[in-house]
Write an enzyme that holds these catalytic residues in place. Sequence first.
Site, mmCIF file in Angstrom:
data_model
loop_
_atom_site.group_PDB
_atom_site.id
_atom_site.type_symbol
_atom_site.label_atom_id
_atom_site.label_comp_id
_atom_site.label_asym_id
_atom_site.label_seq_id
_atom_site.Cartn_x
_atom_site.Cartn_y
_atom_site.Cartn_z
ATOM 1 N N PHE A 29 -19.913 -1.511 -1.008
ATOM 2 C CA PHE A 29 -19.299 -2.167 0.137
ATOM 3 C C PHE A 29 -18.916 -1.166 1.217
ATOM 4 O O PHE A 29 -18.696 0.014 0.937
ATOM 5 C CB PHE A 29 -18.044 -2.932 -0.303
ATOM 6 C CG PHE A 29 -18.305 -4.366 -0.691
ATOM 7 C CD1 PHE A 29 -17.814 -5.410 0.085
ATOM 8 C CD2 PHE A 29 -19.061 -4.656 -1.805
ATOM 9 C CE1 PHE A 29 -18.067 -6.725 -0.265
ATOM 10 C CE2 PHE A 29 -19.317 -5.963 -2.176
ATOM 11 C CZ PHE A 29 -18.822 -7.017 -1.397
ATOM 12 N N LYS A 37 -12.429 0.599 -14.789
ATOM 13 C CA LYS A 37 -12.854 -0.714 -14.296
ATOM 14 C C LYS A 37 -13.326 -1.624 -15.432
ATOM 15 O O LYS A 37 -13.161 -2.847 -15.379
ATOM 16 C CB LYS A 37 -13.945 -0.548 -13.244
ATOM 17 C CG LYS A 37 -13.454 0.110 -11.949
ATOM 18 C CD LYS A 37 -12.329 -0.690 -11.315
ATOM 19 C CE LYS A 37 -11.911 -0.121 -9.964
ATOM 20 N NZ LYS A 37 -10.848 -0.933 -9.315
ATOM 21 N N ASP A 79 0.849 -1.185 0.000
ATOM 22 C CA ASP A 79 0.000 0.000 0.000
ATOM 23 C C ASP A 79 0.887 1.238 0.000
ATOM 24 O O ASP A 79 2.088 1.161 0.304
ATOM 25 C CB ASP A 79 -0.910 0.010 1.227
ATOM 26 C CG ASP A 79 -2.199 0.788 1.002
ATOM 27 O OD1 ASP A 79 -3.267 0.166 0.931
ATOM 28 O OD2 ASP A 79 -2.130 2.032 0.888
ATOM 29 N N TYR A 138 -13.824 6.537 -13.908
ATOM 30 C CA TYR A 138 -13.846 5.354 -13.047
ATOM 31 C C TYR A 138 -14.425 4.146 -13.780
ATOM 32 O O TYR A 138 -13.852 3.050 -13.757
ATOM 33 C CB TYR A 138 -14.658 5.650 -11.783
ATOM 34 C CG TYR A 138 -14.679 4.513 -10.790
ATOM 35 C CD1 TYR A 138 -13.523 4.155 -10.100
ATOM 36 C CD2 TYR A 138 -15.847 3.802 -10.530
ATOM 37 C CE1 TYR A 138 -13.536 3.110 -9.184
ATOM 38 C CE2 TYR A 138 -15.870 2.761 -9.620
ATOM 39 C CZ TYR A 138 -14.707 2.417 -8.951
ATOM 40 O OH TYR A 138 -14.723 1.372 -8.052
ATOM 41 N N ASP A 196 3.915 2.156 -4.851
ATOM 42 C CA ASP A 196 2.953 2.754 -5.770
ATOM 43 C C ASP A 196 2.709 1.745 -6.890
ATOM 44 O O ASP A 196 3.653 1.335 -7.580
ATOM 45 C CB ASP A 196 3.541 4.050 -6.320
ATOM 46 C CG ASP A 196 2.635 4.768 -7.300
ATOM 47 O OD1 ASP A 196 1.631 4.169 -7.755
ATOM 48 O OD2 ASP A 196 2.930 5.927 -7.624
#
Length: 255
Positions: free
Chosen positions: A196, A167, A36, A163, A58
């Site tokens: 979520f 995806k 992370d 976005y 990264d």
Amino acid sequence: MQVKDSTFLITGAASGLGAATAERLVAAGARVVLCDLSDSVNAHALQLGASAQAVLADITSAEQMQQAVDAAVALGGERGLSGVVHCAGVVSVAKLVDRDGIPADLDSYKKTISINLVGTFNVMRLAAAAMAKNTPNESGERGVIINTASIAAFDGQVGQCAYSASKAGVVGMSLPAARELSRHAIRVMAIAPGVFETPMMSEIPDDAAQALAAAVPFPKRLGRPDEFAQLAEQIITNAMLNGELIRLDGGIRMQ
């Protein structure tokens, strides 16, 4: 593939889906490298004990991700790196033209694509190169890659051009990558979560979150990170799951 005694690289592991996946795999006897950008990944690795190691990296950096992959290979010893669960990513919202007639910022679009799509490709290529060197296990497998897409790939909302495109790209890579890596006995899968309980969701107003939860046919609530982790574990252990996307969304179809 067995989870116990295998080693996995988890990206986006400081919180949310990645953190839950790391916890579940360690509980099942795996070793994990938590990757992370946030320093909090170090504390999470410490909580998981000797089976976990943290790496700050990264996902868009070839050099930093190679270091993360190398750390996982080293942690795996003779068995090397068995799998990757790639959860790192960002959410972005920007209308193509706002109410004042100003067009969306191009650099912001490029950044979203770079992190969510190029970053996924970067992690996948480096992990696959490492796993291709593995000795096949008892079932003939060398590794498994699980990428995180989103239902926005199919049901994108207003302001989600960047976005949704990023995806959708993750979804689009799954089958050709699985076909290509089959010669190396490496499987490739993708999970498309719905709404979520993650840090990203906490950024929206409570009433909006409640409305999203109410829109889920059943169960009528937000998904829990461990439910994502459970599916990731099932993908790892089921060798016939390959080249496919699984929606994990309670049946929601966004309007």
